[in-house]
Enzyme design. Structure first.
Site, PDB file in Angstrom:
ATOM      1  N   PRO A  13      30.657  34.246  51.501  1.00 48.95           N
ATOM      2  CA  PRO A  13      30.743  33.768  52.995  1.00 48.95           C
ATOM      3  C   PRO A  13      30.681  31.458  54.004  1.00 48.95           C
ATOM      4  O   PRO A  13      31.646  32.165  54.402  1.00 48.95           O
ATOM      5  CB  PRO A  13      30.298  34.282  53.443  1.00 48.95           C
TER       6      PRO A  13
ATOM      7  N   ASP B 258      37.821  31.443  47.341  1.00 53.06           N
ATOM      8  CA  ASP B 258      37.830  32.540  47.238  1.00 53.06           C
ATOM      9  C   ASP B 258      39.087  32.915  46.763  1.00 53.06           C
ATOM     10  O   ASP B 258      39.732  33.300  47.423  1.00 53.06           O
ATOM     11  CB  ASP B 258      37.087  33.338  48.474  1.00 53.06           C
TER      12      ASP B 258
ATOM     13  N   CYS C 294      22.682  34.559  41.763  1.00 56.75           N
ATOM     14  CA  CYS C 294      21.756  35.832  42.574  1.00 56.75           C
ATOM     15  C   CYS C 294      21.061  36.404  42.419  1.00 56.75           C
ATOM     16  O   CYS C 294      20.415  37.439  42.296  1.00 56.75           O
ATOM     17  CB  CYS C 294      21.883  35.715  44.065  1.00 56.75           C
TER      18      CYS C 294
END
Length: 792
Positions: free
Chosen positions: A203, A232, A348
């Protein structure tokens, strides 16, 4: 974060509060085990089961425990604290925009006001730490709050702090961002002249961080030589990215919409025809980058504290399914990296299949042209753990120690690059005479150990510094990559093995016709890149006659950007009459270059509503993109500088284009007309009332100066002291980094501000804090002077 729907918010709310859901019928243990229906009917056919309360949202998964215990991501004696930490809500974290005009003011406010006031509140009575700076982030510009969102909303003592966070985040002075998500950009070592590519940017919090680094220590009215391209794959997530980075007010950013693993090379061969282009000699012939951030889509189990619904969704297949895509993206990033450049690969996820396995394969494919950098001496206060040297792969309930085991059990979807050695299995079960040489040891699981220096990778464990989990590897490109032969066809999208990856090396880069009908969606972002099924993009190429015919019947005329259909074009604005009018009306210095720096997003230049300004670096990329056949699909570019004023008064102004609030800081030092200074009292009235009549202006001199301005857009600068107040003083105020200015509209009888209500409120609070600080400083000086006089 992917999937920001009502259900996920509700799940997080249950996770924080332990609230019970009264709408779901609880099954008995035996029925849950065999999957039977819990509906029971009486003799009359009525359901006798009434809705019962169910347990709070599940925050455990037996398969997760078994998998990570076996992988040894933490020592056995740490497992209890590790898993306990994962089951707690994640503390909120935010970062001060280091390039903001008020960055030091905000830091002082946090240190001197909020930190002390909230210290006594604590979290649960056990951690009375309130808010505190992250010790490893430079200059105390990143902070962590131990208060949950629910506490911030319900506790009256915390209400002001909550409003502070919301307001400053909306303006762009701070950015809410998970603490570990701030780490990867710090290891990129970005400088002002670097070209940076953020491959999977949405984002946009990391992109914002990269832009801060580019703009740090910039002079007033000057632009850095570097730039950031934020990419993106998903169009809607690009819009989220644009909204996030818009708060930065930068002309050194371009947002693109491509599959990261097929990001265009944008190469121009000088012997190609330029179709009559007058762009002149190009200094750039190929788009390569000094720094690449490769924060790839992943399973996201490092974000369990923030997204507890992952507990029930988690499976080993989530990581196995994205390994090849992650490798493709990383190799493409290295191909676009300049020799001597640095790339950071991060996820992550805690899974070695997504982390060390990908890094291992990168090093094997690239040979000695890429090295894994040891950054253990950087950010010494950041607690990190070395990468794993050995791991296993699990598939369909079976542990696999090597690719040999995968072949043995017929696991065709498990590729050699997932294992520490990365070697494909060669069947040697039979000799030349057909004798079977299998021995009894074939059933013994032997786990491979990597010979590569994977201990240089970084693993951030959640219980080390009360954060999420993250994996980071820093790669340095020493020399051009070796040419890798691939067996897959040019348009292959889904890799079948490690040799089928779609990678273009820098020595063999060609202009690609990018197929925008995505067959894979990697819309997920870190730290929560949600993986989901195929979702085609909303834009189509001009090569598709069917889509072109369908769109032709649409009532709204769609724009065309080169070969990209349905995307606003990027057009250099060259209307000399309008440019001359703007320059003369605002008295813009010739030193402020407009040549090939103004961009519009409308092919009809006669009806331009907005004009954007781009830096020299972005201008060069746009020109290269034109010459390369518009390979880049650009969704946003530059800084909005001028906007057409469509009101009745606006059309009667000598210049119908007003200065946008985003572009004002850049243009202000170069203006000589339509600019005046105001005393504090009238400046505060403007912010408070938004519009004031000329007779209501308190200061006579300010009223005279406003009356002398032409009808239309103007700029009002806050007086710092008594400058421009004496006779013969220049009407043009001095401009530096501390200057506070707002765009206004001078009407026939009033002066009105042209900034949002939030901006006005924020400026008022800044002025109030500064005023109080000055009073305290004056009082201290008076006391010191009095003490000195007494001693004398």
């Amino acid at each position: 974060m992917g999937g920001r729907g009502r259900s996920r918010r509700t799940q997080r709310k249950h996770f924080r509060d332990g609230r019970e859901n009264v709408w779901k019928t609880k099954k008995s243990d035996s029925q849950e085990a065999d999957g039977s229906n819990n509906n029971e009917n009486d003799s009359n056919g009525n359901n006798t089961n009434k809705p019962t309360h169910w347990q709070p949202f599940a925050i455990e998964n037996a398969a997760f425990d078994e998998y990570y215990k076996e992988q040894g991501v933490v020592r056995p004696e740490e497992w209890g604290s590790f898993i306990e930490c994962l089951r707690k809500p994640l503390p909120a974290a935010f970062r001060i925009n280091s390039s903001s005009q008020f960055c030091t003011d905000l830091r002082s406010q946090l240190e001197d006001e909020f930190m002390k006031a909230l210290l006594a509140e604590g979290t649960d009575g056990n951690e009375a730490e309130g808010i505190k700076p992250l010790p490893w982030y430079p200059n105390n510009f990143a902070w962590m709050s131990s208060f949950s969102r629910m506490q911030l909303r319900k506790n009256k003592n915390l209400e002001r702090f909550h409003e502070f966070l919301k307001q400053e985040n909306e303006i762009g002075n701070i950015t809410r961002q998970e603490a570990v998500s701030m780490v990867p950009p710090l290891f990129l070592d970005v400088h002002r002249d670097h070209f940076v590519l953020d491959m999977c940017a949405a984002p946009g919090s990391k992109t914002f961080q990269l832009l801060e680094m580019i703009h740090q220590e910039s002079e007033v009215g000057a632009l850095p030589n570097g730039m950031v391209i934020a990419n993106d794959v998903d169009v809607q997530r690009c819009n989220l990215l644009i909204h996030q980075t818009k708060r930065m007010c930068t002309s050194n950013l371009a947002v693109t919409n491509h599959e990261a693993q097929h990001f265009p090379s944008c190469r121009w061969k000088k012997n190609n025809t330029t179709n009559g282009s007058d762009l002149g000699d190009m200094s750039m012939t190929e788009l390569l980058f000094d720094r690449v951030l490769c924060d790839v889509p992943c399973s996201g189990d490092g974000t369990l504290r923030k997204a507890p619904d992952i507990w029930r969704k988690w499976s080993v297949g989530m990581a196995n399914g994205v390994h090849c895509l992650q490798l493709q993206i990383a190799m493409r990033g290295l191909a676009l990296l300049k020799t001597g450049g640095r790339m950071v690969y991060s996820t992550c996820s805690m899974n070695p299949v997504e982390n060390e396995a990908v890094v291992s394969e990168i090093l094997r494919k690239c040979g000695g042209s890429v090295e894994l950098v040891d950054v253990s001496s950087e950010l010494p206060q950041l607690v990190r753990r070395p990468g794993l040297k050995s791991w296993k792969v699990r598939d369909k309930g079976t542990w696999l120690g090597s690719h040999k085991d995968a072949c043995k059990y017929g696991r065709s979807g498990i590729v050699p690059s997932m294992f520490p050695s990365g070697q494909p299995h060669v069947d040697t079960s039979s000799d030349e005479n057909g004798d079977n040489n299998n021995n009894d040891n074939d059933d013994v699981l032997v786990t491979e150990v990597s010979s590569l220096p994977l201990e240089r990778c970084m693993r951030i464990a959640p219980h080390d510094q009360n954060s999420g989990a993250f994996f980071i590897a820093v790669l340095h490109k020493i020399s051009p990559l070796p040419v890798i032969q691939t067996k897959s066809s040019k348009h292959s999208r889904q890799p079948q093995s490690d040799s089928d990856e779609k990678t273009k090396q820098s020595e063999d880069i060609k202009a690609m016709d990018v197929d925008v009908k995505n067959e894979e969606s990697n819309e997920a972002t870190n730290p929560c890149k949600k993986l989901k099924g195929t979702e085609p993009e909303k834009t189509e190429t001009l090569n598709d006659p069917k889509s072109r015919a369908e769109k032709a019947n649409d009532k709204r005329k769609l724009q065309i950007q080169g070969k990209w259909f349905g995307v606003d074009p990027v057009v250099f604005f060259k209307d000399d009459a309008i440019l001359t009018n703007i320059k003369e009306f605002y008295g813009i210095h010739e030193s402020f270059s407009f040549t090939h720096r103004l961009i519009t997003r409308n092919s009809d230049t006669n009806h331009v509503k907005r004009i954007y300004y781009v830096s020299e670096s972005v201008k060069n990329v746009v020109e290269l993109n034109f010459l390369a056949g518009e390979q880049l699909k650009i969704t946003s570019i530059g800084l909005k500088m001028f906007e057409r004023q469509t009101s009745r008064e606006g059309t009667s102004s000598p210049c119908v284009f007003r200065i946008s609030s985003e572009g004002l800081p850049l243009l202000l030092p170069h203006m000589t007309k339509q600019i005046t200074s105001s005393p504090a009292v009238d400046f505060k009235h403007l912010l408070q009332y938004k519009s004031i009549k000329f007779p209501d202006i308190v200061d006579d001199r300010f009223r005279e100066k406003v009356a002398a301005l032409a009808l239309g857009c103007c700029v009002v600068v806050l007086n710092k002291g008594n400058e421009n107040e004496g006779e013969g003083a220049s009407d043009r105020p001095k401009v530096d980094k501390s200057t506070i200015a707002i765009g206004c509209w001078k009407g026939r009888s009033s002066l009105s501000v042209m900034v949002t209500a939030v901006d006005c409120q924020e400026l008022l609070e800044r002025l109030l804090i500064r005023s109080e600080t000055q009073k305290e400083s004056l009082a201290e000086d008076a006391i010191k002077a009095k003490e000195t006089a007494t001693v004398g």
